[in-house]
Scaffold this motif. Structure first.
Motif, PDB file in Angstrom:
ATOM      1  N   PRO A 275       0.981  -1.099   0.126  1.00  0.00           N
ATOM      2  CA  PRO A 275      -0.197  -0.070  -0.071  1.00  0.00           C
ATOM      3  C   PRO A 275       0.988   1.186   0.026  1.00  0.00           C
ATOM      4  CG  PRO A 275      -0.879  -1.661   1.516  1.00  0.00           C
ATOM      5  CD  PRO A 275       0.663  -2.013   1.170  1.00  0.00           C
ATOM      6  N   ALA A 276       0.690   2.347  -0.919  1.00  0.00           N
ATOM      7  CA  ALA A 276       1.442   3.463  -0.994  1.00  0.00           C
ATOM      8  C   ALA A 276       0.347   4.620  -1.461  1.00  0.00           C
ATOM      9  CB  ALA A 276       2.262   3.442  -2.004  1.00  0.00           C
ATOM     10  N   GLN A 277       0.743   5.840  -1.078  1.00  0.00           N
ATOM     11  CA  GLN A 277       0.306   6.916  -1.360  1.00  0.00           C
ATOM     12  C   GLN A 277       0.930   7.560  -2.448  1.00  0.00           C
ATOM     13  OE1 GLN A 277      -2.831   9.133  -0.035  1.00  0.00           O
ATOM     14  NE2 GLN A 277      -3.265   6.697   0.282  1.00  0.00           N
ATOM     15  N   GLU A 278       0.335   8.231  -3.824  1.00  0.00           N
ATOM     16  CA  GLU A 278       1.085   8.965  -4.512  1.00  0.00           C
ATOM     17  C   GLU A 278       0.958  10.565  -4.325  1.00  0.00           C
ATOM     18  OE1 GLU A 278       1.306   7.977  -8.976  1.00  0.00           O
ATOM     19  OE2 GLU A 278       0.221   9.971  -9.025  1.00  0.00           O
ATOM     20  N   VAL A 279       2.026  11.172  -4.385  1.00  0.00           N
ATOM     21  CA  VAL A 279       2.121  12.569  -3.794  1.00  0.00           C
ATOM     22  C   VAL A 279       2.146  13.308  -5.370  1.00  0.00           C
ATOM     23  CG1 VAL A 279       3.102  14.564  -2.493  1.00  0.00           C
ATOM     24  CG2 VAL A 279       3.204  12.105  -1.597  1.00  0.00           C
ATOM     25  N   LEU A 280       0.886  14.173  -5.290  1.00  0.00           N
ATOM     26  CA  LEU A 280       0.793  14.991  -6.413  1.00  0.00           C
ATOM     27  C   LEU A 280       0.711  16.463  -6.240  1.00  0.00           C
ATOM     28  CD1 LEU A 280      -2.163  13.166  -8.001  1.00  0.00           C
ATOM     29  CD2 LEU A 280      -0.057  13.221  -9.134  1.00  0.00           C
ATOM     30  N   ARG A 281       1.466  17.352  -7.043  1.00  0.00           N
ATOM     31  CA  ARG A 281       1.178  18.689  -7.142  1.00  0.00           C
ATOM     32  C   ARG A 281       0.213  19.122  -8.349  1.00  0.00           C
ATOM     33  NH1 ARG A 281       4.991  22.626  -5.778  1.00  0.00           N
ATOM     34  NH2 ARG A 281       6.726  21.203  -6.104  1.00  0.00           N
ATOM     35  N   ILE A 282      -0.874  19.664  -8.015  1.00  0.00           N
ATOM     36  CA  ILE A 282      -2.030  20.149  -8.875  1.00  0.00           C
ATOM     37  C   ILE A 282      -1.824  21.650  -8.856  1.00  0.00           C
ATOM     38  CG2 ILE A 282      -4.428  19.954  -9.562  1.00  0.00           C
ATOM     39  CD1 ILE A 282      -4.711  18.063  -7.246  1.00  0.00           C
ATOM     40  N   THR A 283      -1.729  22.130 -10.197  1.00  0.00           N
ATOM     41  CA  THR A 283      -1.711  23.539 -10.612  1.00  0.00           C
ATOM     42  C   THR A 283      -3.321  23.843 -11.014  1.00  0.00           C
ATOM     43  OG1 THR A 283       0.504  23.798 -10.744  1.00  0.00           O
ATOM     44  CG2 THR A 283      -0.894  25.417 -11.578  1.00  0.00           C
ATOM     45  N   PHE A 284      -4.059  24.648 -10.583  1.00  0.00           N
ATOM     46  CA  PHE A 284      -5.384  25.017 -10.804  1.00  0.00           C
ATOM     47  C   PHE A 284      -5.334  26.313 -11.473  1.00  0.00           C
ATOM     48  CE2 PHE A 284      -6.120  21.937  -7.308  1.00  0.00           C
ATOM     49  CZ  PHE A 284      -7.226  21.226  -7.941  1.00  0.00           C
ATOM     50  N   VAL A 285      -5.680  26.252 -12.698  1.00  0.00           N
ATOM     51  CA  VAL A 285      -5.745  27.507 -13.705  1.00  0.00           C
ATOM     52  C   VAL A 285      -6.710  28.005 -14.328  1.00  0.00           C
ATOM     53  CG1 VAL A 285      -2.988  27.131 -14.055  1.00  0.00           C
ATOM     54  CG2 VAL A 285      -5.082  26.293 -15.662  1.00  0.00           C
ATOM     55  N   GLY A 286      -6.844  29.231 -14.844  1.00  0.00           N
ATOM     56  CA  GLY A 286      -8.069  29.691 -15.698  1.00  0.00           C
ATOM     57  C   GLY A 286      -9.292  29.740 -14.814  1.00  0.00           C
ATOM     58  N   GLU A 287     -10.376  29.595 -15.539  1.00  0.00           N
ATOM     59  CA  GLU A 287     -11.558  29.835 -15.041  1.00  0.00           C
ATOM     60  C   GLU A 287     -12.070  28.718 -14.040  1.00  0.00           C
ATOM     61  OE1 GLU A 287     -13.764  32.129 -15.599  1.00  0.00           O
ATOM     62  OE2 GLU A 287     -12.620  33.091 -17.021  1.00  0.00           O
ATOM     63  N   LYS A 288     -11.243  27.474 -13.948  1.00  0.00           N
ATOM     64  CA  LYS A 288     -11.558  26.455 -13.293  1.00  0.00           C
ATOM     65  C   LYS A 288     -10.758  26.373 -11.635  1.00  0.00           C
ATOM     66  CE  LYS A 288     -13.460  23.531 -16.822  1.00  0.00           C
ATOM     67  NZ  LYS A 288     -13.483  22.062 -17.385  1.00  0.00           N
ATOM     68  N   ALA A 289      -9.864  27.685 -11.581  1.00  0.00           N
ATOM     69  CA  ALA A 289      -9.226  27.709 -10.458  1.00  0.00           C
ATOM     70  C   ALA A 289      -9.730  27.642  -9.145  1.00  0.00           C
ATOM     71  CB  ALA A 289      -8.091  28.768 -10.564  1.00  0.00           C
ATOM     72  N   THR A 290     -11.038  28.012  -9.108  1.00  0.00           N
ATOM     73  CA  THR A 290     -11.658  28.066  -7.942  1.00  0.00           C
ATOM     74  C   THR A 290     -12.819  26.958  -7.907  1.00  0.00           C
ATOM     75  OG1 THR A 290     -13.115  29.902  -8.749  1.00  0.00           O
ATOM     76  CG2 THR A 290     -11.130  30.600  -7.684  1.00  0.00           C
ATOM     77  N   GLU A 291     -12.803  26.004  -8.755  1.00  0.00           N
ATOM     78  CA  GLU A 291     -14.135  25.118  -8.789  1.00  0.00           C
ATOM     79  C   GLU A 291     -13.681  24.050  -7.955  1.00  0.00           C
ATOM     80  OE1 GLU A 291     -15.256  23.494 -12.478  1.00  0.00           O
ATOM     81  OE2 GLU A 291     -15.788  25.657 -13.276  1.00  0.00           O
ATOM     82  N   PRO A 292     -14.563  23.456  -7.172  1.00  0.00           N
ATOM     83  CA  PRO A 292     -14.436  22.150  -6.187  1.00  0.00           C
ATOM     84  C   PRO A 292     -14.118  21.059  -7.015  1.00  0.00           C
ATOM     85  CG  PRO A 292     -16.894  22.568  -6.337  1.00  0.00           C
ATOM     86  CD  PRO A 292     -16.043  23.812  -7.231  1.00  0.00           C
TER      87      PRO A 292
END
Length: 353
Positions: A275-292
């Motif tokens: 069992p393991a967790q993958e660590v991700l960096r997400i960059t939210f850009v544009g109109e969807k930057a504030t969407e859930p």
């Protein structure tokens, strides 16, 4: 010497190099292969650590330093090839504000602002009218007869800005102009510079070691490291998709995405067995930057996310968000696909058990 500037750039650095003699013989390289165009009317930030070469680069624009190789062209003139008279003409078109203000303590606010005009031989009535206009522009009418010792740091820097504008320059240089100021005063000075850029169409080239300054004011940015430009582009593009480790290091101070120590100590590059967790960096850009989007991913796909760090920022009028998350490694491909479908960028940073 006139130089053909077909690009129309306000400032052009063309393969610029600079060496200084070293104690005991030989030379030390300060700048190497610098090529950069600063377009008219833009605010361009040069960011780098102490000793990276950014101050040397800035001083070449007004001829305080000459390149060892290459060309620095300002408003169609080759600065390095200019004689004394040519340099005087160039310096009338290039204003400069300094980290430590460089005001004359024996002169009042009005007299400090008038100094460049007096040196240029401007008639007294013109000086008086110009000084009145500049003092009003920087909001210091009530302080025109005060001396520098009677002013706050922010007020001194406003005097510095007014003095730099006295000869109606086309280019304004800012040498760490806010690094000696508190955060609130810094924002006031940055707003003043942005207003000047908008109202006068002035090209501003600023150097700083603070990424927050670049974020708040610059339309373009160049990152300098070890005398070389390692990354450049529109500020929004560089912030949302940094490529060089130096840029990523600077960005961690303003985006709230520094890796928590307890995660960093466990992080490995390849997925471990079990069992393991993958660590991700997400960059939210544009109109969807504030969407859930993460909430939707949990609801629609049953993928649970552990948020490690993050923030939503704004560059100019455009929002972007940066998040560090971890997800079950077995569902990571699906998570990245979902985010990709919604035009968000992901980067795999590693794995933890």
């Amino acid at each position: 010497m006139q130089t053909d500037t077909t690009t129309g750039a306000a400032i052009t650095f063309d393969a610029v190099g600079k060496t200084f003699p070293k104690k005991g013989g030989g030379n030390v390289m300060a700048l190497e292969g610098i090529s950069l165009s600063v377009e008219p009317g833009t605010i361009t930030g040069i960011i780098g650590r102490s000793g990276a070469g950014k101050s040397t680069l800035l001083r070449m624009v007004n001829g305080l330093e000459k390149p060892t190789s290459g060309q620095v062209v300002v408003a169609g003139r080759d600065v390095g090839a200019a004689g004394a008279a040519g340099l005087r003409d160039i310096r009338r078109e290039v204003g400069m504000i300094f980290q430590h203000f460089n005001l004359l303590s024996s002169r009042t606010v009005a007299e400090n602002v008038a100094l460049p005009l007096e040196i240029a031989g401007t008639p007294t009535p013109e000086i008086r009218a110009r000084v009145d206009d500049l003092i009003a522009r920087v909001g210091l009418e009530a302080f025109r007869n005060r001396y520098p010792s009677e002013l706050s740091g922010g007020q001194k820097q406003r005097v510095g800005v007014a003095r730099a504008l006295a000869t109606r320059p086309k280019v304004l240089l800012s040498d760490e102009a806010t690094s000696a100021l508190d955060p609130e005063t810094t924002q006031t000075v940055l707003k003043l510079l942005a207003d000047i850029n908008r109202d006068l169409g002035l090209t501003i080239l600023l150097i700083t070691h603070e990424m927050a300054v670049v974020r708040d004011i610059a339309s373009h940015v160049a990152v300098i490291e070890g005398g070389r430009i390692v990354e450049e582009g529109a500020t929004y593009d560089v912030f949302t998709a940094p490529r060089h480790p130096t840029t990523k290091s600077f960005l961690s101070s303003v985006t709230g995405v520094t890796m928590p120590n307890f995660i960093a100590r466990q992080l490995v590059e390849t997925r471990p067995e079990g069992p393991a967790q993958e660590v991700l960096r997400i960059t939210f850009v544009g109109e969807k930057a504030t969407e859930p989007l993460l909430a939707r991913m949990g609801t629609e796909m049953g993928i649970h996310v552990n948020i490690l760090a993050g923030a939503v920022e704004e560059i100019g009028p455009r929002p972007f968000g940066n998040l560090l998350i971890s997800v079950d490694a077995d569902r990571a491909d699906a998570a990245r696909a979902f985010l990709g479908q919604h035009e968000q960028r992901t980067e795999v940073l590693g794995y933890v058990r």
